[in-house]
Design an enzyme around this catalytic site. Structure first.
Site, mmCIF file in Angstrom:
data_model
loop_
_atom_site.group_PDB
_atom_site.id
_atom_site.type_symbol
_atom_site.label_atom_id
_atom_site.label_comp_id
_atom_site.label_asym_id
_atom_site.label_seq_id
_atom_site.Cartn_x
_atom_site.Cartn_y
_atom_site.Cartn_z
ATOM 1 N N ASP A 152 -10.101 -8.319 8.462
ATOM 2 C CA ASP A 152 -11.472 -8.499 7.982
ATOM 3 C C ASP A 152 -11.940 -9.934 8.161
ATOM 4 O OD1 ASP A 152 -11.485 -5.850 7.281
ATOM 5 O OD2 ASP A 152 -12.191 -6.179 5.232
ATOM 6 N N ASP B 221 -4.736 -6.115 6.338
ATOM 7 C CA ASP B 221 -6.020 -5.737 5.770
ATOM 8 C C ASP B 221 -6.901 -6.968 5.587
ATOM 9 O OD1 ASP B 221 -8.010 -4.211 4.664
ATOM 10 O OD2 ASP B 221 -6.925 -3.675 2.849
ATOM 11 N N ASP C 211 -1.187 -17.928 4.448
ATOM 12 C CA ASP C 211 -2.243 -18.827 3.980
ATOM 13 C C ASP C 211 -2.596 -19.856 5.047
ATOM 14 O OD1 ASP C 211 0.419 -19.273 3.273
ATOM 15 O OD2 ASP C 211 -0.076 -20.752 1.756
ATOM 16 N N LYS D 121 4.868 -14.137 4.485
ATOM 17 C CA LYS D 121 4.996 -15.014 3.320
ATOM 18 C C LYS D 121 6.471 -15.020 2.904
ATOM 19 C CE LYS D 121 2.977 -17.715 0.261
ATOM 20 N NZ LYS D 121 2.352 -18.998 0.649
ATOM 21 N N TYR E 190 0.814 -1.208 0.000
ATOM 22 C CA TYR E 190 0.000 0.000 0.000
ATOM 23 C C TYR E 190 0.854 1.267 0.000
ATOM 24 C CZ TYR E 190 -4.009 -2.993 1.145
ATOM 25 O OH TYR E 190 -4.984 -3.938 1.117
#
Length: 364
Positions: A263, A259, A235, A202, A155
């Site tokens: 959520d 983000d 993941d 990751k 971002y």
């Protein structure tokens, strides 16, 4: 139960070192009004912001709101619909509350939320995620905190077209930002009685960027031997959260992962309409916010659920050390939802925003 949740999840620390986590200046719990910036936002924002003001008034919270609305024109000083004066208000007051803000997609200017995070250097987004007593979801015992690095990563806003049909987006990870959010996460865990911090990454694929983030988390973890520390690939983290969210306590992660994960966690307990959030910046700045959308389809219809903004307001009060009023408001919200008589449509009820707000005030 409600009082316990308020202390456990919305900010009553367990040691005096909380001053490093919360405001860097002292706020009085007297009747002297505290000046705070308020961004009502777009869509349903003004309606739910009004609910917050009504509940705060009923709870005798002495707040002098400095209200700022999104401009209709781009301010060239910020390259967004947020004016420089709006940003300066937060810098001056050191604390604020923000309703949902909608940014038109693909219009060539900065996201409103990105503008706030960048210009105010809001480096950490903190989201408590917990099961509400009396509101049934698939999980009954969720109790975790997501802490998201807020200023860089995917971002960073660095995108360009290489050649026609090929675009490139640059992911920025710095040691400074990674150390800062890792330090915050571990100190938060220590001062709030949390037992474990999970670094989400990751690095098996993005070895340089996520590798640097993990290296910083490793370094900070060594300073907190009393806190359990683990590293979890994103993941796998998503799968584990859906299977058994009780495996986690505090999760810290780079921007994009935060983000997504925050959520996902909101979905475990009923959605973004029930999830509070607060952005932490340097020099003691705190900007609490509702992270759900502006819901233009129901704007002005007196149907919106103000819970997320109210709970975010509670986080703001905790930051200001107004713990008594914060606990009273939090308990009133929890008791209103648990009672079940007054709930908005998204919570399975038929109440209007006005009726739901009045019920909360009555529970004070």
């Amino acid at each position: 139960m409600a009082a316990f949740l308020a202390r456990r999840l919305l900010g009553t620390p367990t040691s005096s070192s909380s001053a490093l986590i919360s405001a860097s200046r002292a706020f009085s719990s007297s009747t002297t009004p505290i000046k705070a910036t308020l961004f009502p936002g777009d869509g349903i924002g003004p309606e739910i912001a009004e609910s917050v003001k009504q509940v705060f008034t009923a709870a005798d919270v002495a707040i002098d709101w400095d209200e700022h609305y999104v401009s209709t024109e781009v301010d060239p000083r910020t390259n967004s619909f947020l004016t420089r004066e709006s940003l300066q208000s937060v810098l001056d007051n050191k604390v604020g509350l923000k309703g949902p803000m909608a940014t038109p997609i693909g219009k060539g200017h900065r996201s409103l939320n990105l503008t706030l995070r960048k210009e105010l250097n809001l480096y950490a987004n903190v989201r408590p995620c917990y099961s509400l007593p009396g509101y049934k979801t698939r999980y009954d015992d969720v109790d975790l905190i997501t802490i998201r690095e807020n200023t860089e990563g995917e971002y960073s806003g660095l995108e360009h077209q290489v050649v026609k049909g090929v675009v490139e987006s640059i992911k920025i990870i710095t040691r400074k930002a990674s150390m800062r959010v890792a330090e915050y996460a571990f100190l938060y865990a220590k001062t709030h009685g949390r037992k474990k911090v999970s670094a989400i990454h990751k690095a098996n694929i993005m070895r340089k960027t996520d590798g640097l983030f993990l290296q910083c988390c490793d370094e900070v973890a060594e300073k907190y031997p009393e806190i359990e520390y683990e590293k979890v690939v994103i993941d796998n983290c998503c799968m584990m959260l859906v299977k058994n969210p009780t495996l986690f306590d505090v999760l810290v992660m780079p921007n994009l992962y935060g983000d997504i994960i925050s959520d996902l966690c909101a979905g475990l307990v009923g959605g973004l309409g029930l999830t509070p959030s607060c952005n932490i910046g340097e020099d003691g700045i705190a900007l609490a916010e509702a992270v759900h959308g502006s819901a233009p389809d129901i704007a002005g219809k007196n149907l919106a659920n103000p819970t997320a903004l109210l709970l975010s307001g509670v986080m703001m009060l905790r930051h200001l050390k107004l713990n008594k009023q914060a606990e009273q408001i939090h308990s009133a919200i929890i008791n209103t939802i648990a009672e079940g008589k007054y709930r908005t449509a998204d919570l399975g009820g038929t109440s209007t925003t006005t009726e739901f707000t009045k019920a909360i005030c009555d529970h004070l």
